[in-house]
Design an enzyme around this catalytic site. Structure first.
Site, PDB file in Angstrom:
ATOM      1  N   LYS A 137     -52.725 -30.309 -36.351  1.00  0.00           N
ATOM      2  CA  LYS A 137     -52.454 -29.057 -35.622  1.00  0.00           C
ATOM      3  C   LYS A 137     -51.347 -29.282 -34.602  1.00  0.00           C
ATOM      4  O   LYS A 137     -51.037 -30.421 -34.252  1.00  0.00           O
ATOM      5  CB  LYS A 137     -53.738 -28.606 -34.919  1.00  0.00           C
ATOM      6  CG  LYS A 137     -54.183 -29.571 -33.817  1.00  0.00           C
ATOM      7  CD  LYS A 137     -55.614 -29.370 -33.406  1.00  0.00           C
ATOM      8  CE  LYS A 137     -55.977 -30.340 -32.292  1.00  0.00           C
ATOM      9  NZ  LYS A 137     -57.422 -30.499 -32.130  1.00  0.00           N
ATOM     10  N   TYR A 156     -32.337 -32.308  -7.772  1.00  0.00           N
ATOM     11  CA  TYR A 156     -32.672 -31.139  -6.948  1.00  0.00           C
ATOM     12  C   TYR A 156     -33.539 -31.555  -5.755  1.00  0.00           C
ATOM     13  O   TYR A 156     -34.352 -32.474  -5.848  1.00  0.00           O
ATOM     14  CB  TYR A 156     -33.472 -30.137  -7.779  1.00  0.00           C
ATOM     15  CG  TYR A 156     -32.675 -29.459  -8.868  1.00  0.00           C
ATOM     16  CD1 TYR A 156     -31.595 -28.634  -8.581  1.00  0.00           C
ATOM     17  CD2 TYR A 156     -33.028 -29.648 -10.205  1.00  0.00           C
ATOM     18  CE1 TYR A 156     -30.888 -27.996  -9.595  1.00  0.00           C
ATOM     19  CE2 TYR A 156     -32.329 -29.017 -11.233  1.00  0.00           C
ATOM     20  CZ  TYR A 156     -31.256 -28.186 -10.912  1.00  0.00           C
ATOM     21  OH  TYR A 156     -30.573 -27.570 -11.913  1.00  0.00           O
TER      22      TYR A 156
END
Ligand SMILES: *Cc1c(COP(=O)(O)O)cnc(C)c1O
Length: 337
Positions: A32, A235
């Site tokens: 999955k 940042y």
């Protein structure tokens, strides 16, 4: 090519054989979520010819269709059940739904679709509590273990399920053991449902099966420059260089699945040497301290591999390897090695 996930074929095949030998059961390979990010069609095509692999399991119909379109012939279990409008696709592609709710039975009304019935023995997610489904289309019964590390709770789940299974005579598939759960070697089960362990990632710190790591994740350096002491990196203001530093920019970021919470905590490896992350991980790029190595633009750094597993990296991010792996982005090239 900037990000590479190398899948070691031999390691994967070895892991399948070891799981089969330890449990004495064939596998339902759980693929999955694009095989936990590794690549569902790649993994299913590799495992399809193995006699140790009896079937595949996916979460939803679309994932099953993807495998069929790639040529997978073995049974495909759809763990998430079936919605009414999915019946047509289910039939067309010969997928096997797991029925865990009366609405799934309703959706299958009037069809000849064979199915597995799921029980909730403690997980509190999908499954009937105790209702026995009298239906000739039932070909399997299953439950899911919610906390395999808790022995007494798991033994209760195994016992509850044993009683349920005794009402299903002649059912060919009985399964409940996941990668971690298979340590219980449940005698009445016919198959094990395994995902994570295929890749050599151990689901428990003490695990009785020796596994071979099958995955390595690498990304390329796209810039190297010396920045002076006092210069900031990335940042915000979380990283101010204490000394002149050779700063490398690696072409992988949180959009590729490298969780931002690894900022300032993790390290990559350059030819076996750890190179610490500097500052915040950004969407497409991550900065590293290359002062101690001779790395150049174009070189590869290892994010996961011989020096660091997904499991170890996940621990530093405060999560589990399942999450880290299943977030691997479309920019990751998945290849067999
Ligand atoms: C994902 C899943 C598995 C596989 O679990 P692993 O820990 O990866 O082996 C098995 N059963 C069900 C129902 C699942 O959802």
């Amino acid at each position: 090519m900037r990000i590479l996930l190398e899948i070691n074929r031999d390691a994967l095949l070895q892991n399948v054989k070891r799981i089969n030998t330890f449990t004495g059961k064939k596998l339902i390979a759980v693929v999955k979520a694009n095989a936990y990010g590794v690549g569902a069609t790649l993994i299913a095509s590799l495992l399809e010819p193995l006699e140790e692999v009896a079937a595949f399991a996916v979460a939803c119909v679309e994932e099953g269709v993807e495998l069929r379109e790639a040529g997978v012939k073995k049974p495909i279990l759809v763990l998430g059940g079936v919605l009414p409008e999915e019946l047509e696709e289910l039939v067309r592609w010969n997928l096997t739904p797991v029925v865990s709710h009366p609405s799934h039975l309703k959706a299958l009304e009037g069809s000849f679709v064979k199915f597995h019935v799921k029980y909730d023995t403690g997980m509190g997610r999908l499954g009937f509590l105790e209702e026995i489904i009298q239906d000739r289309r039932v070909e399997g019964v299953m439950t899911h273990l919610s906390h395999p590390a808790d022995r007494s709770f798991t033994l209760k789940q195994i016992e509850t399920f044993r009683k349920i299974v005794s009402h299903y005579r002649g059912v060919k598939w009985v399964h409940l053991e996941s990668s971690a759960g298979l340590i219980y070697r449940v005698d009445y089960a016919t198959h094990v449902r395994v995902g994570l362990a295929l890749y050599g990632e151990k689901p428990l710190s003490s695990y009785p099966i020796e596994l071979s790591p099958a995955l390595s994740l690498k990304a390329r350096i796209i810039s190297v420059k010396v920045l002076p002491a006092g210069h900031r990196v990335s940042y915000g203001d979380s990283c101010v260089l204490k000394r002149d530093t050779r700063v490398g920019v690696v072409a992988i970021g949180y959009a590729d699945g490298l969780l931002k919470s690894l900022s300032g905590k993790a390290r990559f490896y350059y030819r076996g040497v750890p190179v610490p992350l500097l500052g915040n991980i950004t969407m497409d790029m991550t900065m590293v301290d290359l002062s101690s190595v001779e790395a150049e633009v174009g070189d590869w750094v290892e994010i996961v591999g011989p020096h660091q597993s997904f499991t170890q990296l996940a621990k530093e991010a405060g999560t589990i390897p399942y999450e880290l792996m299943s977030l691997l982005s479309r920019r990751v090239h998945r290849v067999f090695a």
